[in-house]
Scaffold this motif. Structure first.
Motif, PDB file in Angstrom:
ATOM      1  N   LEU A   5     -32.205  33.090 -62.809  1.00  0.00           N
ATOM      2  CA  LEU A   5     -32.429  31.794 -63.706  1.00  0.00           C
ATOM      3  C   LEU A   5     -32.983  30.953 -62.384  1.00  0.00           C
ATOM      4  N   TRP A   6     -33.544  31.320 -61.864  1.00  0.00           N
ATOM      5  CA  TRP A   6     -34.591  30.173 -60.859  1.00  0.00           C
ATOM      6  C   TRP A   6     -36.022  30.646 -61.283  1.00  0.00           C
ATOM      7  N   PHE A   7     -35.613  32.469 -61.971  1.00  0.00           N
ATOM      8  CA  PHE A   7     -37.197  33.473 -61.867  1.00  0.00           C
ATOM      9  C   PHE A   7     -37.706  33.423 -63.309  1.00  0.00           C
ATOM     10  N   TRP A   8     -36.903  34.158 -64.365  1.00  0.00           N
ATOM     11  CA  TRP A   8     -37.094  34.225 -65.478  1.00  0.00           C
ATOM     12  C   TRP A   8     -37.105  33.414 -66.603  1.00  0.00           C
ATOM     13  N   GLU A   9     -37.254  34.041 -67.476  1.00  0.00           N
ATOM     14  CA  GLU A   9     -37.857  32.845 -68.648  1.00  0.00           C
ATOM     15  C   GLU A   9     -36.655  31.998 -69.359  1.00  0.00           C
ATOM     16  N   ASN A  17     -30.589  33.504 -73.574  1.00  0.00           N
ATOM     17  CA  ASN A  17     -29.887  34.790 -75.055  1.00  0.00           C
ATOM     18  C   ASN A  17     -28.524  34.981 -73.958  1.00  0.00           C
ATOM     19  N   MET A  18     -28.578  35.618 -72.866  1.00  0.00           N
ATOM     20  CA  MET A  18     -27.076  35.459 -71.826  1.00  0.00           C
ATOM     21  C   MET A  18     -26.152  34.442 -72.023  1.00  0.00           C
ATOM     22  N   VAL A  19     -26.685  33.750 -72.691  1.00  0.00           N
ATOM     23  CA  VAL A  19     -25.174  32.555 -72.626  1.00  0.00           C
ATOM     24  C   VAL A  19     -23.811  32.926 -74.265  1.00  0.00           C
ATOM     25  N   MET A  20     -22.817  33.828 -73.707  1.00  0.00           N
ATOM     26  CA  MET A  20     -22.439  33.877 -74.704  1.00  0.00           C
ATOM     27  C   MET A  20     -21.520  33.197 -75.525  1.00  0.00           C
ATOM     28  N   GLN A  21     -20.991  32.052 -74.757  1.00  0.00           N
ATOM     29  CA  GLN A  21     -20.480  31.056 -74.592  1.00  0.00           C
ATOM     30  C   GLN A  21     -19.968  29.896 -73.973  1.00  0.00           C
ATOM     31  N   VAL A  22     -20.018  28.830 -75.125  1.00  0.00           N
ATOM     32  CA  VAL A  22     -20.135  27.184 -74.329  1.00  0.00           C
ATOM     33  C   VAL A  22     -19.109  26.362 -74.060  1.00  0.00           C
TER      34      VAL A  22
END
Length: 76
Positions: free
Chosen positions: A50-54, A60-65
């Motif tokens: 979360l700190w280093f990736w764009e 794109n990894m979020v499946m559900q909110v």
């Protein structure tokens, strides 16, 4: 590793558990301390991206909110 090699983390965790759960025996609190520090290690490992990736790669990894309204209300 945190339990065995980080005396400061282990001591802090054990002290907090003793204060929060004085009725539990030492073996139970030790088990909780180990479990807690294992989960902390997992969190440290998982949060790195979360700190280093764009931003797009992470989103794109979020499946559900869920609970987004609570966050918006708190911010407001």
């Amino acid at each position: 590793m945190l339990f065995h090699f980080s005396k400061e983390q282990r001591s802090s965790c054990e002290t907090n558990l003793q204060l929060c759960f004085p009725q539990q025996d030492e073996a139970t609190r030790t088990h909780l301390a180990k479990s807690s520090l294992i989960e902390m290690g997992k969190t440290i490992t998982e949060i790195g991206p979360l700190w280093f990736w764009e931003k797009e790669r992470v989103l794109n990894m979020v499946m559900q909110v869920s609970g987004q309204a609570h966050l918006r209300n708190a911010i407001a």
